[in-house]
Design an enzyme around this catalytic site. Structure first.
Site, PDB file in Angstrom:
ATOM      1  CG  ASN A   9      44.688  40.901  27.841  1.00  0.00           C
ATOM      2  OD1 ASN A   9      45.669  40.485  26.770  1.00  0.00           O
ATOM      3  ND2 ASN A   9      45.556  41.142  28.769  1.00  0.00           N
ATOM      4  CD1 TRP A  10      41.738  40.543  21.753  1.00  0.00           C
ATOM      5  CD2 TRP A  10      42.815  38.938  19.994  1.00  0.00           C
ATOM      6  NE1 TRP A  10      41.506  40.675  20.373  1.00  0.00           N
ATOM      7  CE2 TRP A  10      41.740  39.761  19.848  1.00  0.00           C
ATOM      8  CE3 TRP A  10      43.069  37.221  19.344  1.00  0.00           C
ATOM      9  CZ2 TRP A  10      41.703  40.180  18.065  1.00  0.00           C
ATOM     10  CZ3 TRP A  10      43.202  38.064  17.946  1.00  0.00           C
ATOM     11  CH2 TRP A  10      42.103  38.785  16.769  1.00  0.00           C
ATOM     12  CE  LYS A  11      42.981  39.825  30.803  1.00  0.00           C
ATOM     13  NZ  LYS A  11      42.585  39.506  31.906  1.00  0.00           N
ATOM     14  CG  HIS A  93      47.673  42.490  32.250  1.00  0.00           C
ATOM     15  ND1 HIS A  93      47.373  40.589  32.768  1.00  0.00           N
ATOM     16  CD2 HIS A  93      46.897  42.420  31.881  1.00  0.00           C
ATOM     17  CE1 HIS A  93      46.159  40.816  33.141  1.00  0.00           C
ATOM     18  NE2 HIS A  93      45.893  41.942  32.370  1.00  0.00           N
ATOM     19  CD  GLU A  95      45.554  37.959  33.508  1.00  0.00           C
ATOM     20  OE1 GLU A  95      46.145  37.613  32.364  1.00  0.00           O
ATOM     21  OE2 GLU A  95      44.351  38.596  33.241  1.00  0.00           O
ATOM     22  CD  GLU A 164      44.740  45.691  33.021  1.00  0.00           C
ATOM     23  OE1 GLU A 164      43.151  45.402  31.944  1.00  0.00           O
ATOM     24  OE2 GLU A 164      44.973  44.614  33.374  1.00  0.00           O
ATOM     25  N   GLY A 170      38.619  40.370  35.037  1.00  0.00           N
ATOM     26  CA  GLY A 170      37.199  39.011  34.831  1.00  0.00           C
ATOM     27  C   GLY A 170      36.833  38.764  35.480  1.00  0.00           C
ATOM     28  CB  SER A 208      34.609  44.034  34.862  1.00  0.00           C
ATOM     29  OG  SER A 208      35.024  42.804  35.363  1.00  0.00           O
ATOM     30  N   GLY A 229      39.326  43.359  28.379  1.00  0.00           N
ATOM     31  CA  GLY A 229      40.056  41.877  28.591  1.00  0.00           C
ATOM     32  C   GLY A 229      38.990  40.910  27.675  1.00  0.00           C
ATOM     33  N   GLY A 230      37.590  40.261  28.398  1.00  0.00           N
ATOM     34  CA  GLY A 230      36.809  39.489  28.438  1.00  0.00           C
ATOM     35  C   GLY A 230      36.175  39.765  27.499  1.00  0.00           C
TER      36      GLY A 230
HETATM   37  P1  13P Z   1      38.215  41.944  31.929  1.00  0.00           P
HETATM   38  O1  13P Z   1      38.234  42.316  31.128  1.00  0.00           O
HETATM   39  O2  13P Z   1      38.417  40.764  31.171  1.00  0.00           O
HETATM   40  O3  13P Z   1      38.465  42.344  33.343  1.00  0.00           O
HETATM   41  O4  13P Z   1      40.492  41.856  32.021  1.00  0.00           O
HETATM   42  C1  13P Z   1      40.419  43.126  31.810  1.00  0.00           C
HETATM   43  C2  13P Z   1      42.158  42.915  31.811  1.00  0.00           C
HETATM   44  O5  13P Z   1      42.908  41.884  32.593  1.00  0.00           O
HETATM   45  C3  13P Z   1      42.693  43.694  30.601  1.00  0.00           C
HETATM   46  O6  13P Z   1      44.031  43.781  31.162  1.00  0.00           O
END
Ligand code: 13P
Length: 246
Positions: A9-11, A93, A95, A164, A170, A208, A229-230
């Protein structure tokens, strides 16, 4: 035996140049025996599709509209995603739940819209730290999933679920494999009551996930891969996580 799935997930990260480098890096480091996909920002879907031509890596979006079409400025329909060849759309998600006030029913409606166009929704559920500390994890994730179960009825077996925990996103604070497995088992139990396909459904863990903790998470019986994510923004890290799933 369920196949493992790792989704990046590149966000809201990247640009044309950095995306091209990242995708070229993945091309060099793959293929993997797990299923792999990247969910990219809307404007970059077409270029991602072109860069991934002939590769095993699939692609998708990070959201979709609950509406079919019409006067919904700024929204992107699942028909459009299907038109661009998207395999997946992340919905719900945390967010989006937090910053765009998306509720359980809207998330369920988005999942339904995606499925109607052959785009597999990756439905995210997860509790906040406050909810976990109040002992409400089970109640919260079950409520979030229940809305999707009730809305999709017999199609529920077609979705991917992602657990999640909000406190792990994050933050560098991963759920322990035991904590994650416990929630995944609850979710699978809930799916069993709704569909005969529950044993084949993929339930991903997100929060994470890094190259050094992925293998142990993916070894848990009900963890079928990850939503990353990251670490999905660095080709070497993402590739290592994909390898850990193989
Ligand atoms: P991180 O891997 O950066 O914690 O993010 C997880 C995430 O929200 C994937 O959708």
């Amino acid at each position: 035996m369920r196949k493992k799935l790792v989704v990046g997930n590149w966000k809201m990260h990247g640009n044309r140049a950095s995306n091209a480098l990242l995708l070229a890096g993945l091309k060099e480091l793959g293929p993997w025996s797990a299923q792999v996909a990247v969910c990219v920002p809307f404007p970059y879907i077409t270029e991602t599709a072109l860069a991934l031509t002939g590769q095993q890596v699939q692609y998708g979006a990070q959201d979709c509209s609950a509406h079919e079409q019409g006067a919904y400025t700024g929204e992107v329909s699942s028909a459009m995603l299907a038109d661009l060849g998207c395999r997946y759309a992340i919905v719900g998600h945390s967010e989006r739940r937090a910053y765009h006030r998306e509720g359980d029913q809207l998330v369920a409606d988005k999942a339904k819209a995606a499925l109607a166009h052959g785009v597999t929704p990756i439905v995210c559920v997860g509790e906040t730290l406050e909810e976990r500390e109040a002992g409400r994890t089970e109640e919260v994730v079950k409520r979030q999933l229940a809305a999707v179960v009730h809305t999709l009825t017999h199609c529920i077996g077609e979705i991917v679920v992602a657990y999640e925990p909000v406190w792990a996103i994050g933050t560098g604070r991963t759920a322990t494999p035991e904590q994650a497995q416990a929630v995944h088992a609850l979710l699978r139990q809930q799916l069993r009551a709704a569909t005969q396909k529950a044993e084949q459904m993929q339930i991903l863990y997100g929060g994470s996930v890094k190259p050094d903790n992925a293998a142990e998470l993916f070894r848990q019986p009900d963890i079928d891969g990850g939503l990353i994510g990251g670490a999905s923004l660095k080709a070497a890290d993402f590739a290592a996580i994909c390898r850990a799933a193989g």
